[in-house]
Design an enzyme around this catalytic site. Structure first.
Site, PDB file in Angstrom:
ATOM      1  N   ASP A  25       0.825  -1.192   0.000  1.00 29.30           N
ATOM      2  CA  ASP A  25       0.000   0.000   0.000  1.00 29.30           C
ATOM      3  C   ASP A  25       0.866   1.252   0.000  1.00 29.30           C
ATOM      4  O   ASP A  25       1.677   1.464   0.898  1.00 29.30           O
ATOM      5  CB  ASP A  25      -0.886  -0.023   1.243  1.00 29.30           C
ATOM      6  CG  ASP A  25      -1.845   1.142   1.248  1.00 29.30           C
ATOM      7  OD1 ASP A  25      -2.417   1.410   0.190  1.00 29.30           O
ATOM      8  OD2 ASP A  25      -1.982   1.794   2.290  1.00 29.30           O
ATOM      9  N   ASP A  76      -8.702  -1.031   2.170  1.00 27.34           N
ATOM     10  CA  ASP A  76      -8.778  -0.401   0.840  1.00 27.34           C
ATOM     11  C   ASP A  76     -10.056  -0.836   0.131  1.00 27.34           C
ATOM     12  O   ASP A  76     -10.802  -0.013  -0.401  1.00 27.34           O
ATOM     13  CB  ASP A  76      -7.584  -0.837  -0.036  1.00 27.34           C
ATOM     14  CG  ASP A  76      -6.333  -0.049   0.278  1.00 27.34           C
ATOM     15  OD1 ASP A  76      -6.335   0.634   1.325  1.00 27.34           O
ATOM     16  OD2 ASP A  76      -5.376  -0.111  -0.503  1.00 27.34           O
TER      17      ASP A  76
HETATM   18  P1  ADP Z   1      -2.755   1.897  -5.809  1.00 26.88           P
HETATM   19  O1  ADP Z   1      -2.099   1.999  -4.478  1.00 26.88           O
HETATM   20  O2  ADP Z   1      -2.533   3.137  -6.622  1.00 26.88           O
HETATM   21  O3  ADP Z   1      -4.168   1.483  -5.735  1.00 26.88           O
HETATM   22  P2  ADP Z   1      -2.269  -0.717  -6.815  1.00 26.88           P
HETATM   23  O4  ADP Z   1      -1.024  -1.470  -6.544  1.00 26.88           O
HETATM   24  O5  ADP Z   1      -3.509  -1.113  -6.110  1.00 26.88           O
HETATM   25  O6  ADP Z   1      -1.951   0.798  -6.584  1.00 26.88           O
HETATM   26  O7  ADP Z   1      -2.509  -0.791  -8.385  1.00 26.88           O
HETATM   27  C1  ADP Z   1      -3.616  -0.190  -8.981  1.00 26.88           C
HETATM   28  C2  ADP Z   1      -3.523  -0.275 -10.484  1.00 26.88           C
HETATM   29  O8  ADP Z   1      -3.535  -1.619 -10.932  1.00 26.88           O
HETATM   30  C3  ADP Z   1      -4.702   0.423 -11.114  1.00 26.88           C
HETATM   31  O9  ADP Z   1      -4.258   1.255 -12.152  1.00 26.88           O
HETATM   32  C4  ADP Z   1      -5.544  -0.732 -11.643  1.00 26.88           C
HETATM   33  O10 ADP Z   1      -6.282  -0.359 -12.765  1.00 26.88           O
HETATM   34  C5  ADP Z   1      -4.505  -1.750 -11.965  1.00 26.88           C
HETATM   35  N1  ADP Z   1      -5.060  -3.107 -11.948  1.00 26.88           N
HETATM   36  C6  ADP Z   1      -5.657  -3.738 -10.939  1.00 26.88           C
HETATM   37  N2  ADP Z   1      -6.066  -4.976 -11.274  1.00 26.88           N
HETATM   38  C7  ADP Z   1      -5.695  -5.140 -12.571  1.00 26.88           C
HETATM   39  C8  ADP Z   1      -5.827  -6.208 -13.517  1.00 26.88           C
HETATM   40  N3  ADP Z   1      -6.407  -7.358 -13.191  1.00 26.88           N
HETATM   41  N4  ADP Z   1      -5.321  -6.022 -14.762  1.00 26.88           N
HETATM   42  C9  ADP Z   1      -4.737  -4.862 -15.081  1.00 26.88           C
HETATM   43  N5  ADP Z   1      -4.580  -3.829 -14.250  1.00 26.88           N
HETATM   44  C10 ADP Z   1      -5.051  -3.946 -12.999  1.00 26.88           C
HETATM   45 MG    MG Z   2      -4.959  -0.332  -5.027  1.00 25.58          MG
END
Ligand code: ADP
Ligand code: MG
Length: 540
Positions: A64, A394
């Site tokens: 996170d 989250d």
């Molecule tokens: P944040 O802390 O910003 O939420 P995350 O590590 O949760 O960061 O990553 C979020 C990103 O990953 C977003 O841009 C989301 O669209 C992308 N994402 C999540 N699941 C998938 C998936 N299955 N395929 C492609 N992109 C994904």
């Molecule tokens: Mg996220």
């Protein structure tokens, strides 16, 4: 000699450290980029986790953004702004914390060559603000509403959003399992800002799959006294008495002095103490309650007394748990056992004390005022459960946001690519330097899909080219295309249910632009010297 020297104009105290101008701005930008580089690799479903251990030896494993930034203990004044926006994103929407840091740093990185070439920061700031306004308008336009669907359908859609959030976390392997749990939990508490009505209890041991949701309250029993084995552990529709008093036999030796002239009177005093406690216990029993909880201790005498009368009791219940039981069962916490009327007793459909791992749990389910839910999390290591809790937090926030605003956009970098394309198009109509600035802003947005590719080990240039081409289609059918995390190509994120609530993106773009503009508008840092007696004396 000294008198002949040029008199110096001194505005600031001796020892003040100032740095200013272009060099200062560039150094601030570099600091922010360095911070973003730390969290960069955590973005997305294939992102890595960070293990941080602090000077006290506490080990945290997290994916996170906000948690990592908080733990990093950043001292650079400009880079601290990034920590603040990550925190604010976390409290505003709960997700997208890595995204916001990456975007802010990328805006700055794009601005850097302009600054070095002598562009005035205010020009950049104006264009960036303008671009962010346009981007947000466009997101609102592109967002799809999930309103007006049946409850079942809505639940299914919400759990897609939760699953997208969870897919980048440690518990991503079980995202469907947890997503539906989170949706049920949020559904249980209804509207209103009562997030504390969702309790998360962590019980080490077992596997993730052993986690379960209680439609009501559950908490760990802190203390078991003799006699507790004989108590019944299950009730249907019991009356529940909630107390904030001690039910323990106390000799008053610490706070009272009694002078006796006749040793035989001693017995009468001991008796009086027993009478007081028995009277209290009797009143509890007479109230008709089958479950007695207290925030303070319930001693072994009381435990046995209740056991003999088929009543369950638990003492030293944590205050937040007691309040949640009160809210859920409709009872009120009493500070005296005098005059316990029926109205202050709570009730629930089903009460049970149950073994979960090594702990005994008191579980109240089917509560009349509903509106509470508890997730009991199981799993191996402590750090694992801690991270699982943060991830669920989250997801809970996201589902709540989506329930309220109920518009979603395509994730996986799709929305970022689409906005980027849109801004590039828009910029063509703008005369002057601003065109370049907005173009760079648009380019910066591509950082999200690029990073998603990098973190998954895909060829980012290749994927981005494909995405640009898809999004450039004049029909607009390419808009929902994003990175396909499974194959390394591109895919329709919308069709694959990689959904994010629109507010996550809107807030991220807003906050990142503000932070970038804030850092661009600083051209001087002044560091006051520490007050030190020695220097002052010398100065005199
Ligand atoms: P944040 O802390 O910003 O939420 P995350 O590590 O949760 O960061 O990553 C979020 C990103 O990953 C977003 O841009 C989301 O669209 C992308 N994402 C999540 N699941 C998938 C998936 N299955 N395929 C492609 N992109 C994904
Ligand atoms: Mg996220």
């Amino acid at each position: 000699m000294a008198a002949m020297m040029q008199p110096q104009i001194i505005l600031l105290k001796e020892g003040t450290d100032t740095s200013q101008g272009k060099a200062q701005l560039v150094s601030n930008i570099n600091a922010c980029t360095a911070v973003a580089d730390v969290v960069r690799s955590t973005l997305g479903p294939r992102g890595m986790d960070k293990l941080i251990h602090d000077d006290k030896g506490t080990v945290t494993i997290s994916n996170d953004g906000a948690t990592i930034m908080k733990l990093l203990d950043i001292v650079h004044p400009a880079a601290k702004i990034l920590v603040d926006i990550a925190k604010s994103q976390d409290s505003e929407v709960g997700d997208g914390t890595t995204t916001v840091v990456l975007l802010a740093a990328e805006f700055l990185r794009e601005a850097k060559p302009f600054i070095e070439d002598g562009v005035h920061p205010q020009n950049l700031i104006r264009s960036f603000r303008n671009a962010s306004y346009k981007a947000i308008q466009k997101i609102k336009e592109l967002a799809k509403s999930i309103e007006g669907q049946s409850l079942e359908e809505k639940k299914r859609l919400l759990s897609k959003c939760a699953a997208t959030t969870l897919s980048s976390k440690l518990i991503g392997g079980e995202k469907e399992f947890f997503a539906s749990m989170v949706v049920d939990a949020v559904g249980a508490i209804g509207d209103g800002d009562r997030l504390n009505m969702i309790g998360i209890k962590k019980v080490p041991g077992g596997t993730m799959r052993d986690s379960f949701l209680v439609n009501g309250v559950a908490f760990k029993k802190t203390f078991s006294y003799a006699g507790f084995e004989q108590q019944p552990k299950k009730f249907l529709n019991p009356k529940i008495l909630l107390l904030n008093i001690e039910l323990e036999l106390k000799s008053e030796k610490e706070n009272a002095e009694i002078r006796l002239s006749d040793p035989s009177q001693y017995q009468s005093i001991v008796d009086a103490e027993w009478n007081i406690i028995y009277e209290k216990l009797d009143k509890c029993v007479q109230s008709g309650a089958k479950v007695v909880l207290s925030r303070l201790a319930i001693g072994d005498l009381a435990t046995q007394y209740f056991a003999d009368r088929d009543i369950f009791c638990a003492g030293r219940v944590a205050e937040e748990d007691l309040l949640r039981v009160a809210a859920a069962t409709g009872g009120t916490v009493q500070t005296s056992v005098n005059n316990v009327v029926d109205e202050v007793l709570g009730t629930c459909e089903h009460f049970e004390e149950r073994q979960v791992g090594n702990e005994r749990f008191n579980i109240f389910s089917g509560c009349p005022s509903g509106r509470t839910a508890t997730i009991v999390l199981r799993g191996g290591a402590d750090q694992f459960i801690e991270e699982a809790e943060r991830s669920l937090h989250d997801a809970i926030m996201i589902v709540r946001r989506a329930t309220k605003n109920s518009t979603v956009v395509a994730g996986g970098g799709a929305i970022d690519m689409e906005i980027s394309k849109y801004l590039r198009q828009e910029s063509r109509a703008i005369a002057g330097k601003s065109q370049f600035f907005i173009n760079s802003y648009a380019k910066a947005l591509e950082v999200i899909p690029r990073q998603l590719c990098d973190n998954a080990g895909f060829d980012a240039t290749d994927v981005l080219n494909k995405l640009r081409q898809k999004h450039a289609l004049p029909t607009g059918e390419g808009a929902p295309y994003g990175v396909d995390i499974n194959t390394g190509g591109i895919a329709d994120s919308f069709a694959n249910f990689v959904w994010e609530p629109a507010v996550v993106k809107i807030n991220a773009i807003n906050a990142a632009t503000e932070a970038a503009c804030l850092i661009l508008s600083v051209d001087e840092t002044v560091k006051n010297p520490k007050r030190s007696g020695i220097r002052e004396r010398r100065a005199r």
